[in-house]
Design an enzyme around this catalytic site. Structure first.
Site, PDB file in Angstrom:
ATOM      1  N   GLU A 294     -25.328 -28.920  26.058  1.00 21.62           N
ATOM      2  CA  GLU A 294     -25.008 -28.525  27.161  1.00 21.62           C
ATOM      3  C   GLU A 294     -23.300 -27.911  26.927  1.00 21.62           C
ATOM      4  OE1 GLU A 294     -26.741 -29.711  30.548  1.00 21.62           O
ATOM      5  OE2 GLU A 294     -28.551 -29.070  30.153  1.00 21.62           O
TER       6      GLU A 294
ATOM      7  N   GLU B  46     -34.573 -29.224  26.066  1.00 23.60           N
ATOM      8  CA  GLU B  46     -34.902 -29.859  27.710  1.00 23.60           C
ATOM      9  C   GLU B  46     -35.516 -28.743  28.950  1.00 23.60           C
ATOM     10  OE1 GLU B  46     -31.395 -32.061  29.497  1.00 23.60           O
ATOM     11  OE2 GLU B  46     -30.932 -31.626  27.424  1.00 23.60           O
TER      12      GLU B  46
HETATM   13  O1  AHR Z   1     -32.107 -34.915  31.310  1.00 20.80           O
HETATM   14  C1  AHR Z   1     -31.216 -35.243  32.386  1.00 20.80           C
HETATM   15  C2  AHR Z   1     -30.108 -34.102  31.660  1.00 20.80           C
HETATM   16  O2  AHR Z   1     -30.032 -33.128  32.089  1.00 20.80           O
HETATM   17  C3  AHR Z   1     -29.244 -33.989  30.662  1.00 20.80           C
HETATM   18  O3  AHR Z   1     -28.209 -35.321  29.770  1.00 20.80           O
HETATM   19  C4  AHR Z   1     -28.459 -32.771  30.043  1.00 20.80           C
HETATM   20  O4  AHR Z   1     -28.116 -32.238  29.522  1.00 20.80           O
HETATM   21  C5  AHR Z   1     -29.371 -31.568  31.657  1.00 20.80           C
HETATM   22  O5  AHR Z   1     -27.672 -31.187  32.196  1.00 20.80           O
END
Ligand code: AHR
Length: 507
Positions: free
Chosen positions: A175, A294
């Site tokens: 990210e 994610e």
């Molecule tokens: O999964 C939780 C968090 O969400 C992770 O650390 C991050 O990559 C995202 O913002």
């Protein structure tokens, strides 16, 4: 039969892609209690010699998880991988800024790789491109994958791992578009760093599969432009661009929440279009796929309110985002999986975030039991039964007007066909919060198919959830109204429900 009429046409000749098992990945981050007292708890009655909780391992195998991304997440952007290897007594305890906790480093790469072997999953390792860079990425690669005879590979051997880990999937940071990320960069800066890191890593091992960071969400102000710039730099040296998405119920807007996968659908289509556009501009025949590494339901508003305010407390493995998922959340998770499968031609890896305790499929208590969250069930059933190829369905369904996602079809559906096993699996979500849908599925070219199993996740209370005291409150039930009549699968889909139908197509 009295619900809203919907018709799905299934034809085994129309194939999207083979089911890629990597779509059933998950994510283990050093966040909250995902690692400590989640999958790792020395001294727990069910811990093995490594301190891995066997009750958790059993549930992970039942889930059918295929890949696990590690060690973060935001955590990775300040992480020194060397802290987590070698004799435990020499490992430093450090402040962990991303989740404001204390990291003991009792669990690191060596433990993860042993756990991965026990769980029967493929590792996907994220690199720190926040506070670190090319050299540390190369060092980690040498430590992990080189057989022996160099300083770092011999160090791994000395740490008790004589065989190289052979890790193929690597994320080039996490990210990096997000201002909250340690070492956050502009697309231009990150694109150059990712490209240089990828080139250096490929000089050590040309066969790696590399993931460049895409957007942290489709709502980011830089979405689209970020992917284009990053891919301009990295197109020839990466295989995937990542996408991340979290959804939540806002107020009582069930319709928008149930339509979350419509947003994921558009997200995927727009990233594919952007990647292909860059490929065209570069005159490249390569194709960049998506690693949706994610995705989940996450009650971020609650997190902002309860956990995001800095305090003076620095704790080891504090409780972070231990969302207790409801029946409604499970239906949405089922529908997000349907969307990922429907795009199996371009989404070739995915990681539900996360595996244990933090935004999790599995919950545990320290010294206590492990149990399945409501969301465990659609994940486990889809992973077990979506095999063979993903079929391109034709869906005719009424639409539903939603506040957040506009007009969406009331039905979200995908089917997989495994001719060798003689199995057709149909997964459907009725997104309508209050109306039943009457489903008719034409089984073209599959004449004589018989229904083997039909299950549904639904119920009168959308807020019902599994807890330590009541771990099986939300489980799939046999479908009360499903049958195959005249080569047509017919079913009544309750409001806000996820269903799975398995058919025998061997005759
Ligand atoms: O999964 C939780 C968090 O969400 C992770 O650390 C991050 O990559 C995202 O913002």
């Amino acid at each position: 039969m009295s619900g809203l009429p919907a018709r799905v046409s299934v034809d085994p000749a129309f194939v999207v892609a083979a089911v890629n098992r990597r779509l059933f990945g998950s994510f283990v981050e050093h966040m909250g209690r995902c690692v400590y007292t989640g999958l790792y708890e020395p001294g727990h009655p069910r811990a093995d010699a490594d301190g891995f909780r066997e009750d958790v391992l059993e549930l992970v195998r039942e889930l059918g998880v295929t890949t696990v991304r590690y060690p973060g997440g935001n955590f990775v952007s300040g992480y020194r991988w060397e802290d987590g290897v070698g004799p435990r007594e020499d490992r430093p305890t450090r402040l962990e800024p991303a989740w404001r906790s204390v990291e003991t480093n009792a669990f690191g790469l060596g433990e993860f790789m042993r756990w991965v072997e026990q769980a029967g999953v493929e590792p996907m390792i994220a690199l720190n491109l926040g506070t670190r860079g090319i050299q540390e990425a190369m060092d980690l690669l040498e430590y992990a994958n080189h057989p022996c005879g160099t300083a770092l590979s011999d160090l791994r051997v000395a740490h008790g791992a004589p065989e190289p880990y052979g890790i193929r999937l690597w994320c080039l940071g996490n990210e990096m578009d997000g201002p909250w990320q340690l070492g956050h960069r502009t697309a231009e800066e990150y694109g150059r760093l990712a490209a240089e890191t990828a080139r250096a890593m490929r000089q050590l091992d040309p066969d790696l599969e590399l993931v460049a960071c895409g957007s942290s969400s489709r709502d980011m102000p830089t979405f689209g432009a970020w992917e284009a710039t990053v891919l301009e730099h990295t197109y020839d040296v990466v295989d995937h661009i990542s996408a991340h998405a979290y959804y939540q119920l806002e107020g009582d807007d069930h319709a928008s929440f149930l339509a979350s996968s419509a947003d994921m659908d558009r997200f995927i289509e727009q990233v594919v279009a952007t990647a292909d556009h860059v490929g065209a501009r570069l005159g490249s025949d390569r194709r960049i796929d998506i690693s949706f590494d994610e995705w989940n339901v996450w009650y971020l508003d609650q997190w902002q309110e309860q956990e995001h305010t800095p305090t003076d407390r620095w704790e080891v493995a504090p409780r972070r985002s231990e969302d207790t998922y409801t029946l409604l959340d499970a239906v949405v998770v089922g529908s997000l999986l349907i969307t990922l499968l429907r795009h199996a031609d371009r989404v070739t890896a995915a990681s539900q975030a996360q595996l244990v305790n933090t935004l999790s499929l599995i919950r545990t208590e320290p010294g206590g039991p492990a149990w399945r969250q409501s969301t465990f069930h659609p994940f486990a059933l889809t992973s077990r039964h979506a095999t063979g190829t993903v079929l391109d369905l034709r869906v005719q369904a009424p639409t539903l007007q939603t506040r957040r996602h506009g007009e969406v079809p009331v039905l979200d559906a995908v089917a997989t066909h495994d001719p060798d096993a003689g199995r057709l699996a149909v997964f459907v979500v009725n997104r309508h919060p209050t109306e039943t849908v009457t489903l008719a599925t034409g089984l073209h070219g599959l004449g004589g198919a018989t229904l083997v199993e039909a299950v549904v996740l639904s119920g009168p209370d959308p807020t019902a959830a599994n807890t330590q005291q009541d771990p099986d409150r939300v489980v799939p039930h046999e479908h009360p109204h499903a049958d195959v009549v005249d080569d047509e699968l017919r079913a009544e889909l309750p409001p806000a429900s996820w269903s799975m139908f398995l058919l025998d197509t061997s005759r």
